[in-house]
Each structure stands twice: as structure tokens, then as C-alpha cells.
Design a protein around this motif. Structure first.
Motif, PDB file in Angstrom:
ATOM      1  N   ASP A  31      26.080  43.982  30.086  1.00  0.00           N
ATOM      2  CA  ASP A  31      25.043  44.828  30.662  1.00  0.00           C
ATOM      3  C   ASP A  31      25.165  44.713  32.182  1.00  0.00           C
ATOM      4  O   ASP A  31      24.687  43.749  32.776  1.00  0.00           O
ATOM      5  CB  ASP A  31      23.661  44.371  30.183  1.00  0.00           C
ATOM      6  N   GLU A  32      25.793  45.697  32.809  1.00  0.00           N
ATOM      7  CA  GLU A  32      26.058  45.617  34.247  1.00  0.00           C
ATOM      8  C   GLU A  32      24.767  45.623  35.057  1.00  0.00           C
ATOM      9  O   GLU A  32      24.674  44.959  36.102  1.00  0.00           O
ATOM     10  CB  GLU A  32      26.966  46.769  34.672  1.00  0.00           C
ATOM     11  N   ASP A  33      23.769  46.371  34.601  1.00  0.00           N
ATOM     12  CA  ASP A  33      22.493  46.411  35.314  1.00  0.00           C
ATOM     13  C   ASP A  33      21.823  45.037  35.301  1.00  0.00           C
ATOM     14  O   ASP A  33      21.229  44.609  36.296  1.00  0.00           O
ATOM     15  CB  ASP A  33      21.565  47.457  34.702  1.00  0.00           C
ATOM     16  N   ALA A  34      21.934  44.345  34.173  1.00  0.00           N
ATOM     17  CA  ALA A  34      21.323  43.017  34.065  1.00  0.00           C
ATOM     18  C   ALA A  34      22.032  42.025  34.973  1.00  0.00           C
ATOM     19  O   ALA A  34      21.384  41.182  35.616  1.00  0.00           O
ATOM     20  CB  ALA A  34      21.358  42.539  32.620  1.00  0.00           C
ATOM     21  N   VAL A  35      23.355  42.103  35.021  1.00  0.00           N
ATOM     22  CA  VAL A  35      24.108  41.213  35.903  1.00  0.00           C
ATOM     23  C   VAL A  35      23.726  41.474  37.358  1.00  0.00           C
ATOM     24  O   VAL A  35      23.476  40.540  38.138  1.00  0.00           O
ATOM     25  CB  VAL A  35      25.625  41.397  35.719  1.00  0.00           C
ATOM     26  N   THR A  36      23.653  42.738  37.710  1.00  0.00           N
ATOM     27  CA  THR A  36      23.285  43.105  39.085  1.00  0.00           C
ATOM     28  C   THR A  36      21.892  42.601  39.432  1.00  0.00           C
ATOM     29  O   THR A  36      21.664  42.048  40.519  1.00  0.00           O
ATOM     30  CB  THR A  36      23.350  44.629  39.267  1.00  0.00           C
ATOM     31  N   ALA A  37      20.958  42.754  38.499  1.00  0.00           N
ATOM     32  CA  ALA A  37      19.578  42.331  38.736  1.00  0.00           C
ATOM     33  C   ALA A  37      19.459  40.816  38.881  1.00  0.00           C
ATOM     34  O   ALA A  37      18.516  40.319  39.513  1.00  0.00           O
ATOM     35  CB  ALA A  37      18.680  42.818  37.601  1.00  0.00           C
ATOM     36  N   LEU A  47      29.184  41.605  44.656  1.00  0.00           N
ATOM     37  CA  LEU A  47      28.698  42.310  43.474  1.00  0.00           C
ATOM     38  C   LEU A  47      29.837  42.707  42.545  1.00  0.00           C
ATOM     39  O   LEU A  47      29.796  42.426  41.341  1.00  0.00           O
ATOM     40  CB  LEU A  47      27.911  43.550  43.899  1.00  0.00           C
ATOM     41  N   VAL A  48      30.881  43.345  43.087  1.00  0.00           N
ATOM     42  CA  VAL A  48      31.983  43.780  42.211  1.00  0.00           C
ATOM     43  C   VAL A  48      32.719  42.588  41.609  1.00  0.00           C
ATOM     44  O   VAL A  48      33.170  42.639  40.464  1.00  0.00           O
ATOM     45  CB  VAL A  48      32.975  44.712  42.941  1.00  0.00           C
ATOM     46  N   THR A  49      32.798  41.493  42.369  1.00  0.00           N
ATOM     47  CA  THR A  49      33.467  40.301  41.850  1.00  0.00           C
ATOM     48  C   THR A  49      32.631  39.647  40.755  1.00  0.00           C
ATOM     49  O   THR A  49      33.172  39.205  39.723  1.00  0.00           O
ATOM     50  CB  THR A  49      33.743  39.291  42.980  1.00  0.00           C
ATOM     51  N   ALA A  50      31.317  39.589  40.952  1.00  0.00           N
ATOM     52  CA  ALA A  50      30.435  39.008  39.933  1.00  0.00           C
ATOM     53  C   ALA A  50      30.480  39.810  38.634  1.00  0.00           C
ATOM     54  O   ALA A  50      30.472  39.237  37.533  1.00  0.00           O
ATOM     55  CB  ALA A  50      29.006  38.935  40.453  1.00  0.00           C
ATOM     56  N   LEU A  51      30.534  41.127  38.737  1.00  0.00           N
ATOM     57  CA  LEU A  51      30.611  41.963  37.540  1.00  0.00           C
ATOM     58  C   LEU A  51      31.948  41.755  36.818  1.00  0.00           C
ATOM     59  O   LEU A  51      31.995  41.681  35.588  1.00  0.00           O
ATOM     60  CB  LEU A  51      30.432  43.434  37.918  1.00  0.00           C
ATOM     61  N   ALA A  52      33.030  41.644  37.579  1.00  0.00           N
ATOM     62  CA  ALA A  52      34.339  41.372  36.969  1.00  0.00           C
ATOM     63  C   ALA A  52      34.327  40.020  36.265  1.00  0.00           C
ATOM     64  O   ALA A  52      34.847  39.877  35.147  1.00  0.00           O
ATOM     65  CB  ALA A  52      35.429  41.408  38.040  1.00  0.00           C
ATOM     66  N   GLN A  53      33.713  39.024  36.891  1.00  0.00           N
ATOM     67  CA  GLN A  53      33.631  37.697  36.290  1.00  0.00           C
ATOM     68  C   GLN A  53      32.823  37.721  35.003  1.00  0.00           C
ATOM     69  O   GLN A  53      33.199  37.083  34.005  1.00  0.00           O
ATOM     70  CB  GLN A  53      33.024  36.716  37.288  1.00  0.00           C
ATOM     71  N   ALA A  54      31.710  38.441  35.014  1.00  0.00           N
ATOM     72  CA  ALA A  54      30.859  38.510  33.820  1.00  0.00           C
ATOM     73  C   ALA A  54      31.609  39.131  32.644  1.00  0.00           C
ATOM     74  O   ALA A  54      31.496  38.676  31.500  1.00  0.00           O
ATOM     75  CB  ALA A  54      29.598  39.314  34.126  1.00  0.00           C
ATOM     76  N   LYS A  55      32.401  40.155  32.926  1.00  0.00           N
ATOM     77  CA  LYS A  55      33.167  40.811  31.868  1.00  0.00           C
ATOM     78  C   LYS A  55      34.250  39.877  31.310  1.00  0.00           C
ATOM     79  O   LYS A  55      34.441  39.784  30.084  1.00  0.00           O
ATOM     80  CB  LYS A  55      33.793  42.097  32.407  1.00  0.00           C
ATOM     81  N   ALA A  56      34.950  39.199  32.204  1.00  0.00           N
ATOM     82  CA  ALA A  56      36.002  38.277  31.752  1.00  0.00           C
ATOM     83  C   ALA A  56      35.415  37.126  30.949  1.00  0.00           C
ATOM     84  O   ALA A  56      35.965  36.727  29.906  1.00  0.00           O
ATOM     85  CB  ALA A  56      36.778  37.746  32.956  1.00  0.00           C
ATOM     86  N   GLU A  57      34.302  36.589  31.401  1.00  0.00           N
ATOM     87  CA  GLU A  57      33.653  35.474  30.700  1.00  0.00           C
ATOM     88  C   GLU A  57      33.209  35.889  29.299  1.00  0.00           C
ATOM     89  O   GLU A  57      33.375  35.132  28.332  1.00  0.00           O
ATOM     90  CB  GLU A  57      32.445  34.970  31.498  1.00  0.00           C
ATOM     91  N   ALA A  58      32.621  37.088  29.194  1.00  0.00           N
ATOM     92  CA  ALA A  58      32.124  37.551  27.897  1.00  0.00           C
ATOM     93  C   ALA A  58      33.253  37.699  26.888  1.00  0.00           C
ATOM     94  O   ALA A  58      33.117  37.321  25.721  1.00  0.00           O
ATOM     95  CB  ALA A  58      31.377  38.878  28.064  1.00  0.00           C
ATOM     96  N   VAL A  59      34.384  38.233  27.339  1.00  0.00           N
ATOM     97  CA  VAL A  59      35.525  38.417  26.434  1.00  0.00           C
ATOM     98  C   VAL A  59      36.163  37.075  26.101  1.00  0.00           C
ATOM     99  O   VAL A  59      36.502  36.802  24.938  1.00  0.00           O
ATOM    100  CB  VAL A  59      36.548  39.384  27.054  1.00  0.00           C
ATOM    101  N   ALA A  60      36.317  36.214  27.094  1.00  0.00           N
ATOM    102  CA  ALA A  60      36.932  34.899  26.851  1.00  0.00           C
ATOM    103  C   ALA A  60      36.132  34.086  25.847  1.00  0.00           C
ATOM    104  O   ALA A  60      36.700  33.343  25.035  1.00  0.00           O
ATOM    105  CB  ALA A  60      37.067  34.133  28.165  1.00  0.00           C
TER     106      ALA A  60
END
Length: 208
Positions: A31-37, A47-60
Motif C-alpha cells: 500500500d504505497e499511500d500507507a508507506v508514504t503516510a 520517499l522513492v527509496t522508502a517505497l522501493a524498500q517496502a516493495k522489496a521487503e514485502a516480496v522477500a
């Protein structure tokens, strides 16, 4: 070792395939909005780095592959007035952004995060970002309307593509063109090197 792309982006997949990588695609569902919030007044690159990290972490965290590198990506457009924008989402927003961007330049920020998985366990992480200047042309209102009607700009960062219909209206790119397509090959190579990995070892090998 599998190269896992934590993204549903056809453009990112196409870039990797053209560059000799056949990734396993696994979408994060973050949920990109939740990560941003959850972030407190982040700088655009944070911001863009945190969103990339959240996506990688979720898949890993859900990965079945025991030996892999998971690559998460995110991109946003940083306009000259300091506003950072992602995907327009609606035709109205896409048309408004194109009317504002016409004849101007903006910086496409791309964040990447890579997670190393060994024996089913996360062992290393790294992340980075880069910016690429994009020079917008000046399409007519009829051209903007026709472009928006294709549906293409609604679901891509900044409301434009370089490789699709939007390419007709982009006059130039100053920096890494692959980052404008969604995944920077040079940045990915450097981040892999941070983890002791060589990109050429991940290239597809012809079968005999």
C-alpha cells in the motif's frame, strides 16, 4: 540464484529482458499511500527509496526461492516547483499534469532497493536513488486529449512513458534513459556490486 523483480511493470520487465535478465516477477502488493503516510516529511529521494524498500521487503518476506536477489523500484516526477507526483490515476489529473508540464523540464526520481536471500534467509540489503532530467514537448490540446484517451499515462509515474505513446511528446532525457523506463541498469549494477554480486553472472546463458 534468481533475479526477482518486485514489480508488475511491463516496461521494467522489458528493460531487463532486453539487457539479458529473465526475472521472476513477484508483485509486492504494498500500500504505497500507507508507506508514504508513515514517513515524516521525507525528501523526494527518501520517499522513492522508502517505497522501493517496502516493495522489496514485502516480496522477500514471502519468497519461495532459497537463493535470490529481490529488486524493488519506485519512480516519481519532481517538478520545477518542488511538487513530487506519482501516477495520475484519473484522466482528469493526467490531462492537467500534461498541460502543466508542456514545454518544461522535470526530474524523474528513481529509487531502487535490493535484498539478498540465501538459504531462504535475508542476509544483505542495499538501496539507492538517482535523478534523470526529462524535457517535455508542447503537444496541442487535441494531442493531450488523444494521449490521455489511450489510458497509458494514468498508471505510470509522472503520467508519461518514453517507450510508448508518450515518447512522441518527450523532447529529451538528460541522464540514464533506462531509469525513465522504470529500472536503472547502471544503478542496479552498482547496488548489486555493493552486495558482492556481478551483473554478468546473472545474465541469461544460451542453452546448448
Amino acid at each position: 540464484m534468481r533475479f526477482v523483480l518486485a514489480s508488475a511493470s511491463p516496461a521494467r520487465l522489458s528493460v531487463l529482458r532486453s539487457a539479458g535478465i529473465e526475472p521472476l516477477v513477484q508483485v509486492s502488493g504494498v500500500d504505497e499511500d500507507a508507506v508514504t503516510a508513515s514517513l515524516t516529511d521525507p525528501a523526494p529521494h527518501e520517499l522513492v527509496t522508502a517505497l522501493a524498500q517496502a516493495k522489496a521487503e514485502a516480496v522477500a518476506a514471502e519468497l519461495a526461492e532459497p537463493d535470490a536477489v529481490v529488486v524493488g523500484c519506485d519512480s516519481m516526477l519532481l517538478k520545477a516547483d518542488g511538487e513530487i507526483v506519482g501516477k495520475p490515476g484519473t484522466p482528469e489529473v493526467a490531462a492537467k499534469r500534461w498541460a502543466q508540464n508542456a514545454g518544461t523540464s522535470a526530474e524523474l526520481l528513481t529509487g531502487h532497493a535490493i535484498i539478498r536471500v540465501r538459504d531462504g534467509e535475508i542476509t544483505d540489503r542495499t538501496a539507492g536513488h538517482l535523478g534523470t532530467a526529462v524535457r517535455f514537448g508542447t503537444p496541442t490540446q487535441a494531442e493531450i486529449d488523444a494521449y490521455v484517451a489511450t489510458g497509458e499515462p494514468l498508471h505510470v509515474a509522472g503520467g508519461f512513458t518514453l517507450e510508448g505513446f508518450g515518447g512522441w511528446f518527450i523532447e529529451g532525457v538528460d541522464g540514464d534513459p533506462s531509469s525513465v523506463l522504470g529500472i536503472s541498469l547502471p544503478l542496479t549494477r552498482k547496488l548489486l556490486a555493493d552486495l558482492g554480486l556481478t551483473i554478468t553472472d546473472l545474465w541469461n546463458r544460451p542453452t546448448s
